[in-house]
Design a protein around this motif. Structure first.
Motif, short mmCIF file in Angstrom:
data_model
loop_
_atom_site.label_atom_id
_atom_site.label_comp_id
_atom_site.label_asym_id
_atom_site.label_seq_id
_atom_site.Cartn_x
_atom_site.Cartn_y
_atom_site.Cartn_z
N UNK A 1 0.84 -1.20 0.00
CA UNK A 1 0.00 0.00 0.00
C UNK A 1 0.88 1.25 0.00
N UNK A 2 0.74 2.07 -1.02
CA UNK A 2 1.42 3.37 -1.11
C UNK A 2 0.39 4.46 -0.87
N UNK A 3 0.68 5.35 0.08
CA UNK A 3 -0.34 6.35 0.39
C UNK A 3 0.23 7.77 0.43
N UNK A 4 -0.68 8.70 0.11
CA UNK A 4 -0.37 10.13 0.20
C UNK A 4 -1.55 10.83 0.87
N UNK B 1 -3.18 0.18 -3.51
CA UNK B 1 -2.87 -1.07 -2.84
C UNK B 1 -2.85 -2.21 -3.84
N UNK B 2 -1.76 -2.98 -3.84
CA UNK B 2 -1.66 -4.18 -4.65
C UNK B 2 -2.07 -5.36 -3.78
N UNK C 1 -8.00 3.39 -2.80
CA UNK C 1 -8.92 3.67 -1.71
C UNK C 1 -8.69 5.10 -1.24
N UNK C 2 -9.77 5.85 -1.04
CA UNK C 2 -9.64 7.23 -0.61
C UNK C 2 -10.47 7.46 0.66
N UNK C 3 -10.09 8.50 1.39
CA UNK C 3 -10.84 8.87 2.61
C UNK C 3 -10.57 10.33 2.92
N UNK C 4 -11.60 11.04 3.34
CA UNK C 4 -11.45 12.43 3.76
C UNK C 4 -11.08 12.43 5.24
N UNK C 5 -9.98 13.06 5.57
CA UNK C 5 -9.51 13.08 6.95
C UNK C 5 -10.10 14.27 7.70
N UNK C 6 -10.19 14.18 9.02
CA UNK C 6 -10.65 15.33 9.80
C UNK C 6 -9.73 16.54 9.60
N UNK D 1 -3.50 -11.01 5.47
CA UNK D 1 -2.08 -11.29 5.30
C UNK D 1 -1.17 -10.11 5.62
N UNK D 2 0.04 -10.19 5.12
CA UNK D 2 1.07 -9.18 5.37
C UNK D 2 0.80 -7.92 4.54
N UNK D 3 1.08 -6.77 5.14
CA UNK D 3 0.90 -5.49 4.45
C UNK D 3 2.18 -4.68 4.53
N UNK D 4 2.68 -4.30 3.36
CA UNK D 4 3.80 -3.36 3.28
C UNK D 4 3.21 -1.98 3.07
N UNK D 5 3.48 -1.09 4.01
CA UNK D 5 2.85 0.23 4.00
C UNK D 5 3.92 1.28 3.76
N UNK D 6 3.73 2.10 2.72
CA UNK D 6 4.75 3.07 2.34
C UNK D 6 4.12 4.46 2.15
#
Length: 378
Positions: A30-33, A43-44, A131-136, A151-156
């Protein structure tokens, strides 16, 4: 005769367990901004496994699951049909995916999904979702996690200074991640985090590497030949693992993977005809080790290494690989070597038949990888 039956049972557990190649379980990435308060995660994943409800937390291969038949059916679906099935079940899947911002849970929306064409149904196909989400307003920190069965998650984290990178074991949530950056893990943390990653790539997922190491083991009952071979193999794959991970050398998998399979055949066939360590074998093993190191590097390329802790993570991964190899040798020794290596029939009943089995499997992989390049497990 009873001893021979026991021997074959133990041997089968070592060889047959490596024969299945099909539905290998890979970690999700999962690559997030976060831009203007909007969280976006690419996310792959294995969409088939998630839709089928396969528990990925303790599997090396989806064939081990009681829902493997459902997985196989989904694996054969067209990209359009699988995407539709995934969208239909998303409301259920998202309940196992948690993101909190400053302690407040946020709602996640499936924005997009891209499923590759069917291809070889015996191999996993990574599906990409957004996947998107509006943050507070004014949120400073995120905590991310998902259901253990996923399973396992690589978070970047992307596009910030000193980004966070985490390798999250099944069911483990991330530490608090600073949205503005600066949460990069320490070198020691990266080192210890990537040791189990390297081990996992050998045991249980490194099927071809396991067979190669077993090929080294079955050459001789003496410790010295094994030490010479393992030392040569370790030195060589350490060199190309580092060079490949650093981007200094890159050879297409269409070349590397068939040669890795050929290396398995070579060591196994030589075991059949050679009764001890030939003078040239350590040098040949060194050359094969260079190839296997490139295979290890390609795995790291799939999910990358933390930017700030690149070297410690690389070293940790390599140590994990070494521990995995030693575990394979130890398993073989305690299964057959400890009990039967001094028997006059050890070579005839154990070493040669085992080497024949290894050679047959390696030859099958070689043919698959040369003539169908989509069938190249790593």
């Amino acid at each position: 005769m009873a001893l021979k039956v026991v021997c074959w049972a133990a041997l089968s557990s070592l060889i047959v367990s490596t024969a299945a190649l099909s539905h290998e379980v890979n970690p999700s990435v999962a690559d997030f901004t976060v831009v203007d308060g909007l969280l976006s995660m690419d996310i792959s994943i294995s969409a088939e496994a998630m839709v089928a409800g396969v528990d990925l937390s303790a599997l090396a291969d989806t064939n081990e699951s009681d829902k493997s038949n459902d997985y196989d059916v989904l694996r054969a679906l067209s990209d359009v049909d699988l995407a539709q099935r995934f969208r239909e079940i998303w409301p259920e899947l998202v309940t196992g995916f948690t993101v909190t911002a400053d302690g407040q849970s946020v709602d996640l929306e499936l924005s997009d999904i891209t499923v590759p064409p069917v291809g070889n149904v015996e191999l996993p196909r990574p599906t990409e979702i957004n996947v998107i989400a509006q943050l507070p307003d004014g949120a400073k920190q995120l905590i991310v996690g998902w259901n253990k069965s996923y399973g396992t998650l690589i978070l970047r984290q992307l596009d910030v200074e000193a980004p966070y990178t985490g390798f999250l074991a099944p069911g483990v949530v991330s530490e608090a991640i600073t949205i503005a950056g600066g949460g990069q893990q320490t070198g020691w943390a990266a080192f210890f985090e990537y040791i189990p990653v390297g081990f996992d790539h050998i045991v249980p997922k490194g099927l071809d590497h396991i067979l190669f190491v077993l090929g080294l083991f079955f050459l001789s009952t003496q410790l010295r030949p094994l030490l010479w071979q393992v030392t040569a193999f370790t030195l060589a794959h350490t060199v190309t693992l580092a060079m490949g991970a650093l981007g200094w050398v890159s050879i297409p998998g269409s070349i590397v993977e068939p040669l890795i399979a050929a290396s398995i055949v070579f060591v196994a066939v030589e075991n059949i005809f050679a009764k001890g360590l030939n003078p040239w074998r350590p040098f040949i093993i060194f050359g094969f080790g260079l190839l296997h190191g490139l295979g290890f590097a390609s795995v790291l390329g799939d999910f990358g290494l933390p930017t700030g802790g690149f070297i410690p993570a690389l070293i940790g991964f390599n140590i994990g690989v070494e521990i995995g190899q030693l575990a394979v040798i130890a398993a073989a020794f305690f299964a057959v070597g400890l009990w039967f290596r001094n028997k006059p029939w050890y070579r005839t009943v154990i070493a040669i038949p085992a080497s024949v089995g290894i050679a047959i499997i390696g030859a099958g992989w070689f043919v698959e990888r040369v003539f169908d390049l989509s069938m190249m497990p790593i």
